[in-house]
Scaffold this motif. Structure first.
Motif, PDB file in Angstrom:
ATOM      1  N   TYR A 151      13.412 -27.273  15.448  1.00  0.00           N
ATOM      2  CA  TYR A 151      14.205 -26.285  14.812  1.00  0.00           C
ATOM      3  C   TYR A 151      14.558 -25.050  15.998  1.00  0.00           C
ATOM      4  O   TYR A 151      15.744 -24.731  15.874  1.00  0.00           O
ATOM      5  N   ASP A 152      13.872 -25.100  16.824  1.00  0.00           N
ATOM      6  CA  ASP A 152      14.145 -23.930  18.049  1.00  0.00           C
ATOM      7  C   ASP A 152      15.289 -24.433  18.806  1.00  0.00           C
ATOM      8  O   ASP A 152      16.223 -23.426  19.037  1.00  0.00           O
ATOM      9  N   ALA A 153      15.374 -25.673  18.817  1.00  0.00           N
ATOM     10  CA  ALA A 153      16.464 -26.264  19.735  1.00  0.00           C
ATOM     11  C   ALA A 153      18.057 -26.199  18.811  1.00  0.00           C
ATOM     12  O   ALA A 153      18.841 -25.925  19.225  1.00  0.00           O
ATOM     13  N   VAL A 154      17.541 -26.461  17.400  1.00  0.00           N
ATOM     14  CA  VAL A 154      18.862 -26.688  16.638  1.00  0.00           C
ATOM     15  C   VAL A 154      19.332 -25.125  16.497  1.00  0.00           C
ATOM     16  O   VAL A 154      20.536 -24.967  16.602  1.00  0.00           O
ATOM     17  N   ARG A 155      18.457 -24.018  16.274  1.00  0.00           N
ATOM     18  CA  ARG A 155      18.842 -22.716  16.274  1.00  0.00           C
ATOM     19  C   ARG A 155      19.756 -22.421  17.348  1.00  0.00           C
ATOM     20  O   ARG A 155      20.929 -21.744  16.919  1.00  0.00           O
ATOM     21  N   VAL A 156      19.415 -22.605  18.537  1.00  0.00           N
ATOM     22  CA  VAL A 156      20.223 -22.139  19.715  1.00  0.00           C
ATOM     23  C   VAL A 156      21.499 -22.673  19.742  1.00  0.00           C
ATOM     24  O   VAL A 156      22.437 -21.953  20.146  1.00  0.00           O
ATOM     25  N   ILE A 191       9.477 -26.387   8.695  1.00  0.00           N
ATOM     26  CA  ILE A 191      10.566 -26.898   9.963  1.00  0.00           C
ATOM     27  C   ILE A 191      11.787 -27.247   8.942  1.00  0.00           C
ATOM     28  O   ILE A 191      12.937 -26.985   9.292  1.00  0.00           O
ATOM     29  N   LEU A 192      11.545 -28.197   7.903  1.00  0.00           N
ATOM     30  CA  LEU A 192      12.739 -28.534   6.954  1.00  0.00           C
ATOM     31  C   LEU A 192      13.451 -27.111   6.332  1.00  0.00           C
ATOM     32  O   LEU A 192      14.747 -27.284   6.310  1.00  0.00           O
ATOM     33  N   SER A 193      12.466 -26.259   5.790  1.00  0.00           N
ATOM     34  CA  SER A 193      13.002 -25.143   5.394  1.00  0.00           C
ATOM     35  C   SER A 193      13.908 -24.408   6.185  1.00  0.00           C
ATOM     36  O   SER A 193      15.011 -23.763   5.786  1.00  0.00           O
ATOM     37  N   ALA A 194      13.294 -24.272   7.377  1.00  0.00           N
ATOM     38  CA  ALA A 194      14.222 -23.594   8.484  1.00  0.00           C
ATOM     39  C   ALA A 194      15.439 -24.229   8.780  1.00  0.00           C
ATOM     40  O   ALA A 194      16.679 -23.196   8.925  1.00  0.00           O
ATOM     41  N   LEU A 195      15.405 -25.354   8.859  1.00  0.00           N
ATOM     42  CA  LEU A 195      16.744 -26.265   9.251  1.00  0.00           C
ATOM     43  C   LEU A 195      17.613 -25.960   7.938  1.00  0.00           C
ATOM     44  O   LEU A 195      18.941 -25.761   8.228  1.00  0.00           O
ATOM     45  N   LEU A 207      15.593 -29.350  -0.462  1.00  0.00           N
ATOM     46  CA  LEU A 207      16.057 -28.637   0.310  1.00  0.00           C
ATOM     47  C   LEU A 207      17.492 -28.207   0.783  1.00  0.00           C
ATOM     48  O   LEU A 207      17.973 -27.212   0.822  1.00  0.00           O
ATOM     49  N   PHE A 208      17.956 -29.636   0.686  1.00  0.00           N
ATOM     50  CA  PHE A 208      19.269 -29.930   1.235  1.00  0.00           C
ATOM     51  C   PHE A 208      20.179 -30.138  -0.003  1.00  0.00           C
ATOM     52  O   PHE A 208      19.982 -31.073  -0.579  1.00  0.00           O
TER      53      PHE A 208
END
Length: 424
Positions: free
Chosen positions: A205-210, A234-238, A282-283
């Motif tokens: 998620y950290d890479a996706v967020r960037v 992690i899935l909730s954050a994504l 979630l999605f």
């Protein structure tokens, strides 16, 4: 010439850009080139055979060209001289950035060069950046390399080494460069993508967020991903990232716990089903695709039927089905209970029939939805083709639609592997 996965495609692009910067130009075909580079895949024995067949064909049709073999096959089988037959330069997975001096050295001496370094414990992520990609609207960024899992059937940890990750600042800079060059969608790829950042207590998620924070990038998706570390958090954050695309190619390999245990996979079917349930909770309108291996060592008829039933219960949007391929150098190669090839292919056909029915049901479920589609190409019959956020292929007959642009499309018809739509 690139064989294998998106990681290989990315690394080929890195070498192509290095060659371009050094003054080389790309030839139209291997038959008319001075240098031919084969970036090999060694996931299966069939992949090795394709590598060798391609090298022999190049040597036969362009005997004076310099042939460079690189990638996973020479790295995994560095002691097998038959791997290097017909090649002038052989590079493993630790020498890609040396491609220009290696060519220069060969041109001076005209003697075979073999450069295969061993992977080291705690080796850093190989510095590499690209400014473009071979697709016009979507680019890959490799953010992870290596695997620590040592599944019994897999040679890749020997070819790729241990898990190591690209620093977030480098990911951010590469995404910004690609955005400046017109790419709207980024796919993050790796050998074991879900292991990203574990050495720094980070996660994928950290890479996706960037990348999601990058101006000009409108979509971010993940390449093939393992179930490990795909927690609810992690899935909730994504799910909170508006640019993130809800397409999960979540590797299964087998839908039978006994088979997964023999494979030395690090999850069971209950955990896998929990991840799928979390994704669907979630999605909005996610798609889940996968890989399934049949005929693994010791797989009984009951094991196989259990696996089929599990895939039916999950209901995948698309499944890559393949028979187990025996690999020298793996633990499974030495195990008792190898399955007859005829039985493997029979089971593959049965599994394919089931997964195609699942795919048809998924495509039918898309009819009536309105989805944003990033269009890429115009087909020979004049239809514009692109993909929704969940990676459903869409074809539209409308002269107003332009490649590289995103349009809202109402999906009106479903076929086996694409939908027909109209511009809203």
């Amino acid at each position: 010439m690139t064989l294998g996965c998106k990681v290989n495609q990315y690394e080929s692009e890195v070498m192509a850009e290095l060659l371009d910067q050094a003054g080389y130009s790309k030839a139209e075909s291997y038959g008319e080139s001075d240098i031919n580079i084969v970036n090999s895949c060694t996931v299966t024995a069939t992949g090795d055979a394709k590598n060798r067949k391609l090298i022999r064909r190049i040597r036969r049709e362009n005997p004076d060209s310099i042939i460079i073999l690189c990638g996973c096959m020479p790295q995994a089988f560095a002691d097998d001289i038959s791997v290097f037959e017909g090649c002038d330069i052989v590079m493993g997975n630790t020498a890609r950035r040396d491609i220009i001096p290696l060519i220069d050295d060969y041109l001076m001496k005209r003697q075979q060069i073999i450069r295969i370094g061993e992977h080291q414990k705690n080796e850093p992520f190989e510095p590499m950046q690209i400014a473009a990609f071979n697709e016009r609207t979507r680019a890959c960024i490799k953010i992870e390399d290596g695997c620590n899992r040592f599944c019994t059937y897999c040679i890749i940890p020997y070819a790729r080494g241990r898990v190591r990750s690209k620093p977030l600042d480098e990911i951010r800079h590469e995404a910004e460069t690609l955005a400046e060059n017109g790419f709207k969608e980024i796919v993050l790829v790796g050998i074991n993508l879900s292991a990203y950042g574990q050495e720094w207590e980070l996660n994928v998620y950290d890479a996706v967020r960037v990348v999601c924070q990058t101006d000009g990038i409108e979509r971010v998706r993940l390449g093939s991903i393992e179930p490990e570390r795909m927690t609810g958090d992690i899935l909730s954050a994504l799910a909170k990232e508006e640019k993130f695309c809800p397409h999960f190619h979540l590797s299964l390999q087998a839908g039978c716990d006994a088979t997964l245990k023999r494979m030395h996979r690090h999850y069971d079917t209950a955990e896998y089903a929990r991840i799928v349930a979390d994704i669907r909770r979630l999605f909005d309108n996610p798609s889940i695709t996968t890989d399934v291996m049949v005929g693994f060592v010791g797989e009984s008829e009951e094991d196989f039927n259990t696996s089929v039933s599990f895939t039916d219960a999950i209901g995948f949007a698309k499944t890559h089905v393949f028979p187990y391929s025996r690999r020298k150098g793996t633990a499974a190669d030495k195990m008792d209970g190898h399955i007859d090839e005829h039985v493997k292919h029979e089971r593959a056909n049965i599994m394919i029939a089931h997964t195609l029915e699942q795919q048809r049901r998924f495509m039918q479920s898309q009819i009536g939805l309105t989805e944003p589609v990033l269009f890429e190409t115009c087909s020979k019959d004049g239809m514009m083709e692109g993909y929704t956020k969940n990676y459903t292929k869409v074809r539209v007959k409308d002269y107003r639609i332009l490649s590289g642009e995103i349009y809202d499309i109402k999906l009106t018809e479903a076929y086996d592997d694409y939908c027909i739509g109209v511009l809203v």
